[in-house]
Scaffold this motif. Sequence first.
Motif, mmCIF file in Angstrom:
data_model
loop_
_atom_site.group_PDB
_atom_site.id
_atom_site.type_symbol
_atom_site.label_atom_id
_atom_site.label_comp_id
_atom_site.label_asym_id
_atom_site.label_seq_id
_atom_site.Cartn_x
_atom_site.Cartn_y
_atom_site.Cartn_z
ATOM 1 N N PRO A 37 -9.604 -7.326 -29.844
ATOM 2 C CA PRO A 37 -8.269 -7.878 -29.590
ATOM 3 C C PRO A 37 -7.627 -7.204 -28.387
ATOM 4 N N ALA A 38 -6.644 -7.881 -27.829
ATOM 5 C CA ALA A 38 -5.890 -7.310 -26.719
ATOM 6 C C ALA A 38 -4.861 -6.315 -27.233
ATOM 7 N N LYS A 39 -4.609 -5.284 -26.460
ATOM 8 C CA LYS A 39 -3.541 -4.332 -26.756
ATOM 9 C C LYS A 39 -2.432 -4.412 -25.715
ATOM 10 N N ASP A 42 -0.115 -7.312 -20.180
ATOM 11 C CA ASP A 42 -0.418 -7.723 -18.819
ATOM 12 C C ASP A 42 -1.889 -7.574 -18.461
ATOM 13 N N ALA A 43 -2.601 -6.678 -19.134
ATOM 14 C CA ALA A 43 -3.967 -6.360 -18.727
ATOM 15 C C ALA A 43 -5.040 -6.986 -19.607
ATOM 16 N N GLN A 44 -4.693 -7.361 -20.848
ATOM 17 C CA GLN A 44 -5.733 -7.794 -21.779
ATOM 18 C C GLN A 44 -5.445 -9.126 -22.464
ATOM 19 N N ALA A 45 -4.183 -9.455 -22.735
ATOM 20 C CA ALA A 45 -3.867 -10.735 -23.366
ATOM 21 C C ALA A 45 -4.249 -11.884 -22.439
ATOM 22 N N LEU A 46 -4.456 -13.071 -22.996
ATOM 23 C CA LEU A 46 -4.962 -14.207 -22.228
ATOM 24 C C LEU A 46 -3.953 -15.345 -22.212
ATOM 25 N N PRO A 47 -3.826 -16.047 -21.060
ATOM 26 C CA PRO A 47 -2.758 -17.031 -20.882
ATOM 27 C C PRO A 47 -3.197 -18.472 -21.130
ATOM 28 N N ILE A 48 -2.298 -19.230 -21.751
ATOM 29 C CA ILE A 48 -2.405 -20.686 -21.770
ATOM 30 C C ILE A 48 -1.061 -21.233 -21.296
ATOM 31 N N GLY A 49 -1.057 -22.463 -20.803
ATOM 32 C CA GLY A 49 0.195 -23.030 -20.321
ATOM 33 C C GLY A 49 0.066 -24.517 -20.053
#
Length: 729
Positions: A37-39, A42-49
């Motif tokens: 999982p991301a912690k 800005d560096a690990q989470a993933l974007p949708i839009g």
Amino acid sequence: MTKLIMIKPLLTAFALLSTIGTYAGDREPIKLWYQQPAKKWDAQALPIGNGRMGAMLFGNIKSEHIQFNEQSLWSGDKNWDGEYQTGDHGFGSYRNFGELVLDFEHADSAKEYRRTLNISTGVHTTSFEINGTRFTREAFASYPDQVIAFMYTANKKGAFSGKVSLMSAQGAVSIASGNELSFAGEMSNHLKYAANLQLVQKGGRVHVEGNSLVFQNCNTLVFYLDARTNYKPNYNSGWRGADPFLLIKQEEAAAKKTGYPKLLDRHIKDITGLTAAAMIDIGQTKADIKLLPTDIRLKKYAAGGNDPDLEETMFQYGRYLLVSCSRPGGLPANLQGLWNNSNKPPWASDYHNNINVQMNYWPAESTNLSACHIPLIDFIVAAQEPCRIATRKAFGETTRGWTARTSQSIFGGNGWEWNIPASAWYAQHVFEHWAFTNDMVYLQKTAYPTLKEICQFWEDRLKRMPDGTLMAPNGWSPEHDQQLVWDLFQNYLDAAKALGIDNDYQKKVADMQAHLAPNKIGKWGQLQEWQADRDDPDDQHRHTSHLFAVFPGRQISLTKTPELAKAAIISLRSRSGNYGKNENTPFTVESTVGDSRRSWTWPWRCALWARLGEGEKAGMMIRGLLTYNTLPNLFTTHPPFQLDGNFGISGAIPEMLLQSHAGEIQLLPAIPKGWAADGSFSGLKAHGGFTVDCKWHNGKVTSYKIRSARPVNIKVRVNGELKVVTSVV
């Protein structure tokens, strides 16, 4: 019948069509994936839009946090006079909308964990196993249906128990009712905002507990999230429109009626029409490297490894991000696209017009995303009246036209210092949309009036020098300003000639362009940044403002102005720490040091080297960006995190494969050795409304196809030979 333009060694028509068609349509989806999982947001989470609304996904196992944004949630007021207060009033800032939190009753550890973002389809997936039960989560942001949808499934019935909460980042209180959560509020600037979450479950039951929804023993969970404000991109309406909540309810009701499977199908058809419109194949990564998670591949690449598929991914990721945060009807991509988890983001997460917002849109036309360019053009048009007012206040009531300060908000706000050539740079984007699409209605109604008005600003502003030349006064970089104005005048002249109007004003603009102070070559062979020959060959400043005429401008080119192009090469080597006096100084990624290592600097220099025919150095800039200024989730960092590097590199890479700024289409103008063996591209765009496909072997073009709305004769430079060919429909 399709006409193919062939070059020896010959390829059959069937082979070429098969290669390009299969490549564009049947290539494996491009994915980012991770084993944990991301912690870090800005560096690990993933974007949708979906262009208007976006979310950052962490993929936590037990407590899943999903941070979300809507691009019009801004604090601040009109602010035309330069103050840069980024709180509730004054200039303001882009704001965090809220968070969706799901707390599950299952364990917090899992086996076979995998977190994936498919940037071909815009679908985020998290999967893992707990005590023999396989859990799968899916999420996407739909442009056709204007909601973010989440689906949670398991291979065991009754596997989902827990609660879901919806929280505002602006202090609004959430309300739970039935199967819905919502909040609504009004910011200090009287901007209304609202969000609503609707839960549809199979099996089990759902009940309200405080301001959360509790779900018990459910087989599947589906959530529909929508968020809006009452922002309206219209100065005359005070930037305010209808209350947002009614539209939210309508969109969510329609989404629920349509159902998740059909929403997903419509979403994929919509987004792949854009993400698959342009493809590049620049080499094959070894199978054992391709099997690694993205963050591990990035580390290996940064250590010197070879991974052309990762470079392709970076190209497509910038395109994916632009599709995800810039769609017709919405606002343009800001410094962070539209993803922001702070109420005090760096530089207000604003629209910086001294390169940043422009760089965001470098890939829009060349990589076949013209529709994604529209929000920037709409923003420019909407901001014209407040910019006129601010310009007259600063430069005199008789001033014609307009320009802008460096920072702009969505309410016509102009903050920080004046960036006087801002309007000329904006005009390039207004023009380029026509140059790549040949949309004559757009040219007549939108582009031409804007170009002419900005020319009038510069007609009034330019100063006549004793030698008769015209100078742009009081600029940060005089040559930069001169080159921008030259570009503006050329764009105006091309537009006016295409429409066949304003002959007298054409003559005036052409005369002004001819009298602009010229580009000069200095004593150590450099392209001078100043009219006086005072450049320091040891200056390694991150800006290369005086090279605008090379890229994204078109005043200097290898074919039309070879001496100036040679001088630009010397200047660029100097900026990169390879002193302009000594062309034999080794040039490496590592030698580009200090101030030059910025997320947006690498892409600009990549495009500059490409325009100057230096493929090896252009390729080094890609490696530099991925090595020094790219985070594990492939977001670029200045630092801090900002997305112009992602967008910029997606606009720079096409310049290595296809150029069309100098009156001809040039194939493979700056291909590095590492890409030369075998490769292809499809769907890249050229000036004049052309779509180009190409295939190469050992650095030489083996076949190509140029398409347009009607057959047109065009100059094409292939393997060093200039020829005239006819495009196909």
